[in-house]
Design an enzyme around this catalytic site. Structure first.
Site, PDB file in Angstrom:
ATOM      1  N   GLU A 168       0.819  -1.214   0.000  1.00 45.78           N
ATOM      2  CA  GLU A 168       0.000   0.000   0.000  1.00 45.78           C
ATOM      3  C   GLU A 168       0.857   1.270   0.000  1.00 45.78           C
ATOM      4  O   GLU A 168       0.512   2.269   0.628  1.00 45.78           O
ATOM      5  CB  GLU A 168      -0.974   0.013   1.184  1.00 45.78           C
ATOM      6  CG  GLU A 168      -1.900  -1.174   1.249  1.00 45.78           C
ATOM      7  CD  GLU A 168      -2.695  -1.406  -0.019  1.00 45.78           C
ATOM      8  OE1 GLU A 168      -2.843  -0.456  -0.813  1.00 45.78           O
ATOM      9  OE2 GLU A 168      -3.141  -2.545  -0.234  1.00 45.78           O
ATOM     10  N   GLY A 169       1.973   1.212  -0.693  1.00 43.04           N
ATOM     11  CA  GLY A 169       2.905   2.339  -0.711  1.00 43.04           C
ATOM     12  C   GLY A 169       3.933   2.147   0.384  1.00 43.04           C
ATOM     13  O   GLY A 169       3.591   2.172   1.579  1.00 43.04           O
TER      14      GLY A 169
END
Length: 578
Positions: free
Chosen positions: A433-434
Site C-alpha cells: 500500500e505504498g
C-alpha cells in the site's frame, strides 16, 4: 496463547479519551449511535474474533495456502470462518443501508479491523480491501456496475482485489503495460500480468471482483494514461472470465493469505470512472487501505505485546541487583530491561489508538458534517495523519514486535510460542500500500510543502488550544510543535537550493511528526486516566506514560538533529545558481 481483543482498552480510548459517541451523534447520520450501541458492536466483534478468527492463526501459518491446477485452497477453517463473518454482517458495518450495509461509523470498522489484524493477519487480508473497493465502486462506478456489484462487495459476499503492480513496475504505476481494448458492447478486453495480488484467487467466496489498472490504445504515457476497470472472476452469465492465477508466492510470512501472480487473457471488464483517470478512482481505494494498514500495525503490535507480557509474568529468573534478599527467582516482568521493552510498546499502542480512532472519526466528519469549514479541517487531518499512521506504526509493529520477541530469549526464535510469526507477518506492512518511504515523501513533498506547511501548522496549533501551558508535559508538546514549525520553514527555504533535500530527509521528518502527534495523544490519555475509574491496573498506564517521556519522545530531538545536519551541509555550499 491466542490473541485476546483488548476490549477494555478500546472502550477507554473511544469513550473516555475521544468521547466518540458525542462527536458522532453531532452528525445527522449518527444521531442514534449512542455509547451503548457502540459498546455492544465492539464487544460482539471481539467475541466473534476471539472464538472464530484468532484460533486459526497458527494453522494459517503452518499449513498455509496451497496451489493446485490454478486454484488456491486456503488453510483449514478459513472458509468457514469467512462465511460466518460476512453472513453476520461484519464487512458491512460502515456501508450505506441502501447498499446492504449497516450505516455505522467508520471508527467501528476501524476497531474491527485492528482486532482482526491482531488476531490473524493472514486471514484478515481477505476482507481487508472490501472497504476500499466499496468506496471506489460507489463513487466512480456506473449505475450498471453498482447494480451488479456494489451490494455483493458491501456485504462481503464477494471479495475484491486491487490489481496494480506488474513485474517491471512496482511503485511507479506510470510503467503499467496491461492493455484494455474497447468492445462494441461497451466492455473492454484486458490483457497483461499483475503480481503481488493479495487474494487474487481463493476458495473463500464464489466470485472475486478484480479492480485493474490498464491502458487504452490511445492512452498517453505515464500515470495520466491509466484507466480503471472492474473484471470479475465469474461473469454475469455464470461463465468464467479469462483471468488465471499462474502461481502463489512463497513468502516470509502471511502464509494464510495467497499472494498471486494473475494473468488477464483478453478478460472482460468494464471501466470505472473516466478514461485516463483511473488513478483518481483507485486512490479512493488506496487511501482507505493505508489507514487500515496503520491499524494493522497497532493490532499486530498489541498481539506481540500480549504474548510477551504473558510470558514475562510466567518466566522466572534471578536478577541483580535484587531488591529483596531471597533465593526465589522473580518473574522477568519485574526486571527493568523487560519492563522497558513492554512499557515502550504500550506507549506506541495506546497513543496509536488515539490517533487512528480519531482519524476514522474525522473521516465521517469530512463526509457528513453540515459545516464546510469543519469538513475541511477533518479532511486535512486525514490527509496529513494517514501517511504518518501507515509508516510509523507499521515500522513499530515490526521493530517493536522484534523487541517483544526479545522478551522470550531463545524461546522467541522457535515457532512454538508464536511470536516469531507475528514478526514475520508484520514485515510486509512496511512495504505494501505504498512503502513507508513513499508515505514519508507523500507527507512532506505532496502534503506539507505545497502550502508552505500552513496546513500542518494549523492542525498542530489547533491541538495546542486549550492546553495548560504551565504543565510540563504540555509545554514539552508545544515545544515540539514550535520546533517542527520552524524546521518546516527552514526546509522550505533550503529546498530552493537543493531540490533533492526533501527526499533525503522525508523519513526523519515523518518520524518527527509522528512523535509530535504521539505526544499529543498521550496528553489526551493523561487528562482522563483516573485510577479510581479504571478496572485495569492503573500502573500499566503510568508505566507507558513514563516510557513515553524517557524512551520514546527523545527520538524527536534526534530526528531534528539529523535533518539539521543535512541543512548545515547545504548552508556551506556555494550560493545556488540555476
Amino acid at each position: 496463547m491466542n490473541y485476546q481483543p483488548p476490549l477494555e482498552d478500546i472502550h477507554f480510548i473511544l469513550h473516555d479519551v475521544l468521547k466518540a459517541p458525542a462527536q458522532l451523534q453531532a452528525l445527522p447520520s449518527f444521531a442514534d449511535t449512542d455509547a451503548e450501541l457502540m459498546r455492544q458492536v465492539v464487544d460482539e466483534a471481539g467475541k466473534f474474533i476471539a472464538q472464530e478468527v484468532a484460533p486459526l492463526q497458527g494453522v494459517g501459518d503452518s499449513i498455509g495456502c496451497t496451489f493446485v491446477d490454478g486454484k488456491v485452497i486456503t488453510p483449514p477453517g478459513f472458509k468457514d470462518a469467512y462465511q460466518a463473518f460476512w453472513q453476520a454482517g461484519w464487512p458491512a458495518l460502515a456501508c450505506a443501508p441502501e447498499d446492504g450495509g449497516q450505516g455505522l461509523p467508520a471508527v467501528l470498522e476501524a476497531v474491527l479491523f485492528e482486532m482482526l489484524s491482531g488476531a490473524n493477519h493472514g486471514w484478515t487480508m481477505a476482507p481487508g480491501l472490501l472497504h476500499g473497493a466499496y468506496e471506489c465502486i460507489k463513487h466512480h462506478g456506473s449505475e450498471a456496475l453498482k447494480a451488479g456489484y456494489l451490494e455483493k462487495v458491501a456485504t462481503g459476499e464477494w471479495l475484491a482485489t486491487m490489481c496494480l503492480t506488474e513485474p517491471h513496475a512496482g511503485s511507479d504505476l506510470g510503467l503499467v503495460r496491461t492493455r484494455a481494448l474497447p468492445q462494441a458492447d461497451g466492455s473492454y478486453r484486458l490483457s497483461g500480468t499483475k503480481i503481488f495480488i493479495s487474494g487474487g484467487e481463493h476458495d473463500l467466496t464464489d466470485n472475486i471482483v478484480h479492480l485493474v489498472l490498464a491502458r487504452l490504445p490511445d492512452a498517453p504515457a505515464g500515470p495520466k494514461g491509466l484507466s480503471l476497470f472492474l473484471a470479475p472472476k465469474v461473469l454475469p452469465d455464470g461463465s468464467p472470465n479469462a483471468i488465471h492465477c499462474e502461481r502463489i508466492e512463497e513468502k516470509m510470512g502471511l502464509h494464510g493469505s495467497p499472494t498471486c501472480v494473475m494473468r488477464f487473457d483478453e478478460a472482460t471488464g468494464w471501466m470505472i470512472g473516466e478514461p485516463h483517470r483511473g488513478l483518481n478512482a483507485m486512490f479512493v481505494m488506496m487511501n482507505a487501505a493505508r489507514l487500515h494498514v496503520g491499524l494493522q500495525g497497532i493490532g499486530l503490535l498489541e498481539a506481540a505485546w500480549q504474548r510477551a507480557d504473558a510470558y514475562a509474568k510466567e518466566r522466572r529468573q534471578m536478577r541483580a541487583p535484587k531488591p529483596k534478599m531471597s533465593g526465589t527467582p522473580d518473574p522477568i516482568a519485574e526486571h527493568p530491561a523487560m519492563q522497558r521493552i513492554l512499557a515502550t510498546q504500550r506507549a506506541w499502542i495506546d497513543g496509536g489508538r488515539v490517533l487512528a480512532y480519531r482519524t476514522a472519526i474525522e473521516l465521517d466528519i469530512a463526509k457528513r458534517h453540515p459545516d464546510a469549514a469543519r469538513k475541511h479541517t477533518a479532511q486535512q487531518w486525514c490527509s496529513l495523519v494517514t501517511p504518518v499512521l501507515k509508516a510509523a506504526w507499521t515500522a513499530q509493529a515490526f521493530h517493536g514486535g522484534s523487541d517483544c520477541l526479545q522478551v522470550f530469549g531463545g524461546h522467541g526464535y522457535v515457532r512454538e510460542w508464536g511470536i516469531e510469526q507475528i514478526v514475520r507477518d508484520s514485515r510486509v506492512t512496511m512495504i505494501y500500500e505504498g512503502t513507508n518511504e513513499i508515505q514519508a515523501i507523500d507527507l512532506l513533498v505532496r502534503k506539507v510543502m505545497p502550502d508552505g506547511g500552513a496546513g500542518l501548522s494549523a492542525m498542530l496549533q489547533t491541538l495546542c488550544e486549550g492546553l495548560d501551558k504551565q504543565l510540563a508535559a504540555h509545554s514539552q508538546f508545544m515545544r515540539q510543535v514550535a520546533e517542527l514549525g520552524q524546521l518546516t520553514s527552514t526546509l522550505m527555504e533550503a529546498s530552493k537550493a537543493d531540490q533533492e533535500l526533501a527526499y533525503w530527509v522525508a523519513d526523519d521528518y515523518l518520524r518527527a511528526v509522528a512523535l509530535t502527534l504521539l505526544a499529543w495523544a498521550w496528553l489526551q490519555i493523561g487528562d482522563v486516566v483516573n485510577p479510581d475509574t479504571l478496572n485495569s491496573d492503573p500502573a500499566r498506564w503510568t508505566a507507558a506514560a513514563s516510557a513515553m517521556r524517557h524512551w520514546v519522545l527523545p527520538e524527536f530531538d534526534m530526528r531534528l538533529d539529523i535533518i539539521n545536519g543535512r541543512l548545515a551541509e547545504i548552508a556551506m555550499r556555494p550560493p545556488y545558481s540555476s
